[in-house]
Design a protein around this motif. Structure first.
Motif, PDB file in Angstrom:
ATOM      1  N   ASP A 143       0.835  -1.218   0.000  1.00 53.78           N
ATOM      2  CA  ASP A 143       0.000   0.000   0.000  1.00 53.78           C
ATOM      3  C   ASP A 143       0.861   1.257   0.000  1.00 53.78           C
ATOM      4  O   ASP A 143       0.588   2.205  -0.746  1.00 53.78           O
ATOM      5  CB  ASP A 143      -0.941   0.009   1.203  1.00 53.78           C
ATOM      6  N   GLN A 157       2.726   1.600  -3.377  1.00 52.35           N
ATOM      7  CA  GLN A 157       1.805   1.992  -4.448  1.00 52.35           C
ATOM      8  C   GLN A 157       1.377   3.446  -4.301  1.00 52.35           C
ATOM      9  O   GLN A 157       1.266   4.169  -5.290  1.00 52.35           O
ATOM     10  CB  GLN A 157       0.574   1.093  -4.455  1.00 52.35           C
ATOM     11  N   ARG A 158       1.167   3.884  -3.069  1.00 52.37           N
ATOM     12  CA  ARG A 158       0.771   5.277  -2.836  1.00 52.37           C
ATOM     13  C   ARG A 158       1.864   6.229  -3.313  1.00 52.37           C
ATOM     14  O   ARG A 158       1.583   7.252  -3.956  1.00 52.37           O
ATOM     15  CB  ARG A 158       0.474   5.500  -1.353  1.00 52.37           C
ATOM     16  N   ARG A 215       4.217   5.621  -5.572  1.00 56.98           N
ATOM     17  CA  ARG A 215       4.299   5.544  -7.033  1.00 56.98           C
ATOM     18  C   ARG A 215       3.150   6.304  -7.695  1.00 56.98           C
ATOM     19  O   ARG A 215       3.353   7.043  -8.672  1.00 56.98           O
ATOM     20  CB  ARG A 215       4.291   4.080  -7.451  1.00 56.98           C
ATOM     21  N   ASP A 216       1.942   6.161  -7.150  1.00 57.10           N
ATOM     22  CA  ASP A 216       0.782   6.853  -7.725  1.00 57.10           C
ATOM     23  C   ASP A 216       0.914   8.367  -7.592  1.00 57.10           C
ATOM     24  O   ASP A 216       0.538   9.119  -8.502  1.00 57.10           O
ATOM     25  CB  ASP A 216      -0.502   6.392  -7.042  1.00 57.10           C
ATOM     26  N   ARG A 217       1.469   8.814  -6.475  1.00 60.46           N
ATOM     27  CA  ARG A 217       1.641  10.258  -6.268  1.00 60.46           C
ATOM     28  C   ARG A 217       2.688  10.827  -7.222  1.00 60.46           C
ATOM     29  O   ARG A 217       2.538  11.947  -7.723  1.00 60.46           O
ATOM     30  CB  ARG A 217       2.028  10.535  -4.821  1.00 60.46           C
ATOM     31  N   ARG A 237       3.305   9.788 -10.214  1.00 64.24           N
ATOM     32  CA  ARG A 237       2.672   9.883 -11.532  1.00 64.24           C
ATOM     33  C   ARG A 237       1.603  10.978 -11.562  1.00 64.24           C
ATOM     34  O   ARG A 237       1.519  11.737 -12.536  1.00 64.24           O
ATOM     35  CB  ARG A 237       2.060   8.532 -11.909  1.00 64.24           C
ATOM     36  N   LYS A 238       0.805  11.064 -10.512  1.00 67.17           N
ATOM     37  CA  LYS A 238      -0.263  12.062 -10.468  1.00 67.17           C
ATOM     38  C   LYS A 238       0.297  13.482 -10.466  1.00 67.17           C
ATOM     39  O   LYS A 238      -0.233  14.383 -11.129  1.00 67.17           O
ATOM     40  CB  LYS A 238      -1.139  11.840  -9.237  1.00 67.17           C
ATOM     41  N   TYR A 249      11.786   3.051  -7.851  1.00 70.22           N
ATOM     42  CA  TYR A 249      11.049   2.131  -8.709  1.00 70.22           C
ATOM     43  C   TYR A 249      11.664   0.731  -8.648  1.00 70.22           C
ATOM     44  O   TYR A 249      10.949  -0.272  -8.543  1.00 70.22           O
ATOM     45  CB  TYR A 249      11.062   2.617 -10.154  1.00 70.22           C
ATOM     46  N   LEU A 264       2.098  -4.534 -10.319  1.00 67.87           N
ATOM     47  CA  LEU A 264       2.654  -3.225  -9.960  1.00 67.87           C
ATOM     48  C   LEU A 264       4.177  -3.262 -10.020  1.00 67.87           C
ATOM     49  O   LEU A 264       4.812  -2.320 -10.517  1.00 67.87           O
ATOM     50  CB  LEU A 264       2.194  -2.815  -8.560  1.00 67.87           C
TER      51      LEU A 264
END
Length: 220
Positions: A138, A141-142, A144-146, A148-149, A162, A177
């Motif tokens: 979690d 992933q959080r 990594r998502d941030r 990209r966002k 990464y 993932l």
């Protein structure tokens, strides 16, 4: 010197009449770092603990708290208290994944430490409860998502995140993932930004792990 830092701690403790304050937490942290450099690890651990206690009560969920928890984890690990260190690193990673500004260098250091705790023979043997690396999915992933966002420009620290983040979570079953993160790392390592640095060994490691992850996914 440590003596001057102790004097500063005594002064501020008197100024705030025993009430916790972030300045007192910073004094404990500075003393801990100095004692750590002198090899006084048990004493350093005590001051890192006091810095965490002060920052939690005065700053709450802040980078000061997250970094102090990491230093306490480092001290616990040095003393061989691996289970305590693992829980503290996990907590610090969770905090860092939620801060407005992510400190990628600190995140990378935490993941490196977690890898050593889970994959090092001596360290893993002493973990009281090794629930595996799925517990970090979690947070990874959080982060990594941030990235990209927020369209954060990928640099060395993010590329390393990464790679080692993928290495950590793939063993926890997050193959999809992990593969995506490894491919992102490969793109960076092969890019023109690194044309003056030989990253071929990193690219090779990533590609080998991608194969392992894809094979593991097919077997489930």
């Amino acid at each position: 010197s440590v003596r001057l830092l102790y004097q500063a701690l005594k002064f501020y403790s008197g100024e705030y009449k025993g009430v916790m304050h972030s300045i007192i937490g910073k004094c404990h942290s500075a003393i801990g770092r100095s004692l750590e450099a002198l090899g006084e690890h048990y004493k350093a651990e005590h001051h890192f603990y006091e810095s965490v206690r002060n920052f939690w009560l005065t700053c709450g969920y802040s980078p000061l708290t997250g970094n102090a928890i990491k230093k306490l984890a480092d001290a616990k690990r040095t003393l061989g208290h691996f289970s305590d260190a693992q829980q503290l690193y996990k907590q610090s990673l969770q905090l860092h994944s939620n801060f407005d500004t992510m400190d990628m260098r600190a995140i990378v250091d935490i993941i490196y430490a977690l890898q050593q705790l889970h994959y090092g023979k001596r360290e893993r043997a002493k973990l009281e409860s090794d629930s595996g690396s799925s517990q970090y999915v979690d947070s990874v992933q959080r982060i990594r998502d941030r990235i990209r966002k927020q369209k954060t420009k990928v640099d060395d620290n993010i590329a390393v995140f990464y790679k080692i983040g993928a290495e950590l979570i793939i063993t926890g079953g997050a193959w999809d993932l992990g593969v995506v993160m490894l491919k992102d790392a490969v793109s960076y390592f092969q890019g023109s930004v690194n044309e003056q640095v030989d990253c071929s060994h990193l690219v090779r490691q990533c590609k080998e792990l991608i194969k392992v992850a894809e094979q593991s996914r097919k077997q489930v």
